[in-house]
Design a protein around this motif. Structure first.
Motif, PDB file in Angstrom:
ATOM      1  N   LYS A  52       0.955  -1.173  -0.024  1.00 55.33           N
ATOM      2  CA  LYS A  52       0.001  -0.165   0.033  1.00 55.33           C
ATOM      3  C   LYS A  52       0.853   1.227  -0.099  1.00 55.33           C
ATOM      4  O   LYS A  52       0.369   2.293  -0.530  1.00 55.33           O
ATOM      5  CB  LYS A  52      -0.968  -0.027   1.249  1.00 55.33           C
ATOM      6  N   GLN A  53       1.865   1.105   0.700  1.00 54.76           N
ATOM      7  CA  GLN A  53       2.924   2.254   0.729  1.00 54.76           C
ATOM      8  C   GLN A  53       3.475   2.474  -0.551  1.00 54.76           C
ATOM      9  O   GLN A  53       3.512   3.795  -1.107  1.00 54.76           O
ATOM     10  CB  GLN A  53       3.913   2.214   1.730  1.00 54.76           C
ATOM     11  N   LEU A  54       3.841   1.464  -1.333  1.00 53.11           N
ATOM     12  CA  LEU A  54       4.556   1.703  -2.525  1.00 53.11           C
ATOM     13  C   LEU A  54       3.452   2.266  -3.672  1.00 53.11           C
ATOM     14  O   LEU A  54       3.749   3.023  -4.470  1.00 53.11           O
ATOM     15  CB  LEU A  54       4.889   0.313  -3.177  1.00 53.11           C
ATOM     16  N   ILE A  55       2.252   2.011  -3.460  1.00 55.65           N
ATOM     17  CA  ILE A  55       1.140   2.470  -4.396  1.00 55.65           C
ATOM     18  C   ILE A  55       1.052   3.897  -3.950  1.00 55.65           C
ATOM     19  O   ILE A  55       0.985   4.798  -4.688  1.00 55.65           O
ATOM     20  CB  ILE A  55      -0.021   1.700  -4.249  1.00 55.65           C
ATOM     21  N   ASN A  56       1.137   4.083  -2.700  1.00 50.07           N
ATOM     22  CA  ASN A  56       0.852   5.805  -2.434  1.00 50.07           C
ATOM     23  C   ASN A  56       2.061   6.665  -2.943  1.00 50.07           C
ATOM     24  O   ASN A  56       1.881   7.651  -3.272  1.00 50.07           O
ATOM     25  CB  ASN A  56       0.831   5.747  -0.685  1.00 50.07           C
ATOM     26  N   LEU A  57       3.368   5.959  -2.594  1.00 51.46           N
ATOM     27  CA  LEU A  57       4.585   6.588  -3.149  1.00 51.46           C
ATOM     28  C   LEU A  57       4.541   6.796  -4.595  1.00 51.46           C
ATOM     29  O   LEU A  57       4.772   8.080  -5.086  1.00 51.46           O
ATOM     30  CB  LEU A  57       5.608   6.001  -2.587  1.00 51.46           C
ATOM     31  N   ASN A  58       4.189   5.746  -5.211  1.00 48.24           N
ATOM     32  CA  ASN A  58       4.127   6.045  -6.687  1.00 48.24           C
ATOM     33  C   ASN A  58       3.198   7.031  -7.256  1.00 48.24           C
ATOM     34  O   ASN A  58       3.587   8.061  -8.107  1.00 48.24           O
ATOM     35  CB  ASN A  58       3.723   4.806  -7.504  1.00 48.24           C
ATOM     36  N   GLY A  59       2.023   7.195  -6.775  1.00 50.23           N
ATOM     37  CA  GLY A  59       0.934   8.162  -6.927  1.00 50.23           C
ATOM     38  C   GLY A  59       1.307   9.654  -6.397  1.00 50.23           C
ATOM     39  O   GLY A  59       1.571  10.629  -7.173  1.00 50.23           O
ATOM     40  N   ARG A  60       2.215   9.776  -5.502  1.00 52.11           N
ATOM     41  CA  ARG A  60       2.683  10.859  -4.926  1.00 52.11           C
ATOM     42  C   ARG A  60       3.594  11.309  -5.832  1.00 52.11           C
ATOM     43  O   ARG A  60       3.699  12.615  -6.249  1.00 52.11           O
ATOM     44  CB  ARG A  60       3.139  10.706  -3.447  1.00 52.11           C
ATOM     45  N   VAL A  61       4.629  10.587  -6.169  1.00 50.56           N
ATOM     46  CA  VAL A  61       5.486  11.256  -7.377  1.00 50.56           C
ATOM     47  C   VAL A  61       4.866  11.500  -8.632  1.00 50.56           C
ATOM     48  O   VAL A  61       5.411  12.635  -9.296  1.00 50.56           O
ATOM     49  CB  VAL A  61       6.626   9.741  -7.612  1.00 50.56           C
ATOM     50  N   LYS A  62       4.169  10.842  -9.052  1.00 52.82           N
ATOM     51  CA  LYS A  62       3.247  11.384 -10.152  1.00 52.82           C
ATOM     52  C   LYS A  62       2.745  12.597 -10.196  1.00 52.82           C
ATOM     53  O   LYS A  62       2.690  13.681 -10.796  1.00 52.82           O
ATOM     54  CB  LYS A  62       2.174  10.347 -10.695  1.00 52.82           C
ATOM     55  N   LEU A  63       1.955  12.778  -8.826  1.00 56.34           N
ATOM     56  CA  LEU A  63       1.454  14.256  -8.699  1.00 56.34           C
ATOM     57  C   LEU A  63       2.348  15.401  -8.585  1.00 56.34           C
ATOM     58  O   LEU A  63       2.073  16.245  -9.012  1.00 56.34           O
ATOM     59  CB  LEU A  63       0.504  14.174  -7.518  1.00 56.34           C
ATOM     60  N   LEU A  64       3.447  15.058  -7.980  1.00 55.10           N
ATOM     61  CA  LEU A  64       4.470  15.931  -7.788  1.00 55.10           C
ATOM     62  C   LEU A  64       5.149  16.585  -9.121  1.00 55.10           C
ATOM     63  O   LEU A  64       5.456  17.560  -9.357  1.00 55.10           O
ATOM     64  CB  LEU A  64       5.391  15.526  -6.653  1.00 55.10           C
ATOM     65  N   LYS A  65       5.048  15.503 -10.137  1.00 53.08           N
ATOM     66  CA  LYS A  65       5.664  15.723 -11.206  1.00 53.08           C
ATOM     67  C   LYS A  65       4.661  16.728 -11.896  1.00 53.08           C
ATOM     68  O   LYS A  65       5.269  17.684 -12.489  1.00 53.08           O
ATOM     69  CB  LYS A  65       5.728  14.323 -12.136  1.00 53.08           C
ATOM     70  N   PHE A  66       3.427  16.397 -11.908  1.00 51.19           N
ATOM     71  CA  PHE A  66       2.495  17.436 -12.453  1.00 51.19           C
ATOM     72  C   PHE A  66       2.391  18.685 -11.941  1.00 51.19           C
ATOM     73  O   PHE A  66       2.208  19.568 -12.383  1.00 51.19           O
ATOM     74  CB  PHE A  66       1.297  16.787 -12.634  1.00 51.19           C
ATOM     75  N   THR A  67       2.706  18.749 -10.465  1.00 50.57           N
ATOM     76  CA  THR A  67       2.660  20.059  -9.881  1.00 50.57           C
ATOM     77  C   THR A  67       3.747  20.768 -10.352  1.00 50.57           C
ATOM     78  O   THR A  67       3.255  22.254 -10.620  1.00 50.57           O
ATOM     79  CB  THR A  67       2.734  19.576  -8.342  1.00 50.57           C
ATOM     80  N   VAL A  68       4.924  20.208 -10.427  1.00 52.35           N
ATOM     81  CA  VAL A  68       6.096  21.045 -10.712  1.00 52.35           C
ATOM     82  C   VAL A  68       6.000  21.505 -11.984  1.00 52.35           C
ATOM     83  O   VAL A  68       6.321  22.643 -12.556  1.00 52.35           O
ATOM     84  CB  VAL A  68       7.422  20.238 -10.453  1.00 52.35           C
ATOM     85  N   ALA A  69       5.494  20.584 -13.014  1.00 43.65           N
ATOM     86  CA  ALA A  69       5.385  20.980 -14.329  1.00 43.65           C
ATOM     87  C   ALA A  69       4.278  22.055 -14.612  1.00 43.65           C
ATOM     88  O   ALA A  69       4.787  22.978 -15.410  1.00 43.65           O
ATOM     89  CB  ALA A  69       4.820  19.882 -15.220  1.00 43.65           C
ATOM     90  N   PHE A  70       3.183  22.113 -14.013  1.00 43.30           N
ATOM     91  CA  PHE A  70       2.294  23.188 -13.939  1.00 43.30           C
ATOM     92  C   PHE A  70       2.898  24.411 -13.525  1.00 43.30           C
ATOM     93  O   PHE A  70       2.589  25.557 -13.978  1.00 43.30           O
ATOM     94  CB  PHE A  70       1.019  22.809 -13.354  1.00 43.30           C
ATOM     95  N   ALA A  71       3.617  24.405 -12.320  1.00 43.71           N
ATOM     96  CA  ALA A  71       4.263  25.610 -11.779  1.00 43.71           C
ATOM     97  C   ALA A  71       5.197  26.103 -12.516  1.00 43.71           C
ATOM     98  O   ALA A  71       5.186  27.489 -12.900  1.00 43.71           O
ATOM     99  CB  ALA A  71       4.869  25.146 -10.374  1.00 43.71           C
ATOM    100  N   SER A  72       5.983  25.284 -13.292  1.00 40.05           N
ATOM    101  CA  SER A  72       7.087  25.952 -14.219  1.00 40.05           C
ATOM    102  C   SER A  72       6.253  26.458 -15.741  1.00 40.05           C
ATOM    103  O   SER A  72       6.853  27.606 -15.884  1.00 40.05           O
ATOM    104  CB  SER A  72       7.943  24.651 -14.939  1.00 40.05           C
ATOM    105  N   PHE A  73       5.112  25.867 -16.185  1.00 42.58           N
ATOM    106  CA  PHE A  73       4.386  26.435 -17.139  1.00 42.58           C
ATOM    107  C   PHE A  73       3.949  27.835 -16.805  1.00 42.58           C
ATOM    108  O   PHE A  73       3.867  28.765 -17.275  1.00 42.58           O
ATOM    109  CB  PHE A  73       3.361  25.786 -17.675  1.00 42.58           C
ATOM    110  N   GLY A  74       3.482  27.875 -15.458  1.00 38.60           N
ATOM    111  CA  GLY A  74       3.241  29.347 -14.811  1.00 38.60           C
ATOM    112  C   GLY A  74       4.256  30.344 -14.768  1.00 38.60           C
ATOM    113  O   GLY A  74       3.950  31.267 -15.198  1.00 38.60           O
ATOM    114  N   PHE A  75       5.471  29.924 -14.319  1.00 41.69           N
ATOM    115  CA  PHE A  75       6.480  30.745 -14.475  1.00 41.69           C
ATOM    116  C   PHE A  75       6.729  31.152 -15.941  1.00 41.69           C
ATOM    117  O   PHE A  75       7.021  32.217 -16.150  1.00 41.69           O
ATOM    118  CB  PHE A  75       7.723  30.029 -13.877  1.00 41.69           C
ATOM    119  N   LEU A  76       6.861  30.273 -16.628  1.00 36.91           N
ATOM    120  CA  LEU A  76       6.927  30.627 -18.072  1.00 36.91           C
ATOM    121  C   LEU A  76       5.929  31.541 -18.746  1.00 36.91           C
ATOM    122  O   LEU A  76       6.375  32.466 -19.550  1.00 36.91           O
ATOM    123  CB  LEU A  76       7.091  29.291 -19.099  1.00 36.91           C
TER     124      LEU A  76
END
Length: 134
Positions: A52-76
């Motif tokens: 269950k932890q590994l499923i959570n960690l995988n989901g969190r990594v994916k969400l953080l990837k999108f979080t940083v990507a959208f913030a980067s586009f916001g800066f751009l």
């Protein structure tokens, strides 16, 4: 609303600050994943709740990837707003700045979802401990 340099300047401290928070979150998450990996490889220690932890960690990594990507586009988009203002393209600057605001809102929404998953992960950690209140 008139979009001018003052309005776009308001976003400049906010976006890097958010990206710093997201980066720290990612760093902490990567350290946790490395720790779990080392425990698995060297100690062959596999608690029941790890799946269950590994499923959570995988989901969190994916969400953080999108979080940083959208913030980067916001800066751009914020930088492109400044460029459009410099070129006296007011209508384009308004559209680009609106896009900047939307991408930052999406980034924060992804971050809030990641916080929810993180909280669920902490509850999994607590689930294997029993507190005796007697």
């Amino acid at each position: 609303m008139n979009v001018d340099y003052t309005v776009t300047a308001l976003m400049f401290p906010a976006i890097p600050l958010l990206m710093n928070v997201y980066g720290n979150r990612f760093h902490t998450l990567s350290a946790l994943i490395r720790k779990i990996h080392d425990e698995y490889i060297w100690e062959k220690h596999i608690p029941h709740e790890w799946e269950k932890q590994l499923i959570n960690l995988n989901g969190r990594v994916k969400l953080l990837k999108f979080t940083v990507a959208f913030a980067s586009f916001g800066f751009l988009f914020n930088m492109l707003t400044v460029l459009a203002l410099y070129l006296d393209r007011i209508l384009e600057a308004r559209i680009i700045f609106g896009t900047c605001c939307i991408t930052m809102i999406i980034s924060v929404l992804f971050f809030l979802r990641e916080i929810q998953i993180s909280t669920r992960s902490l509850k999994l950690h607590l689930s294997d401990m029993k507190i005796d209140l007697d």
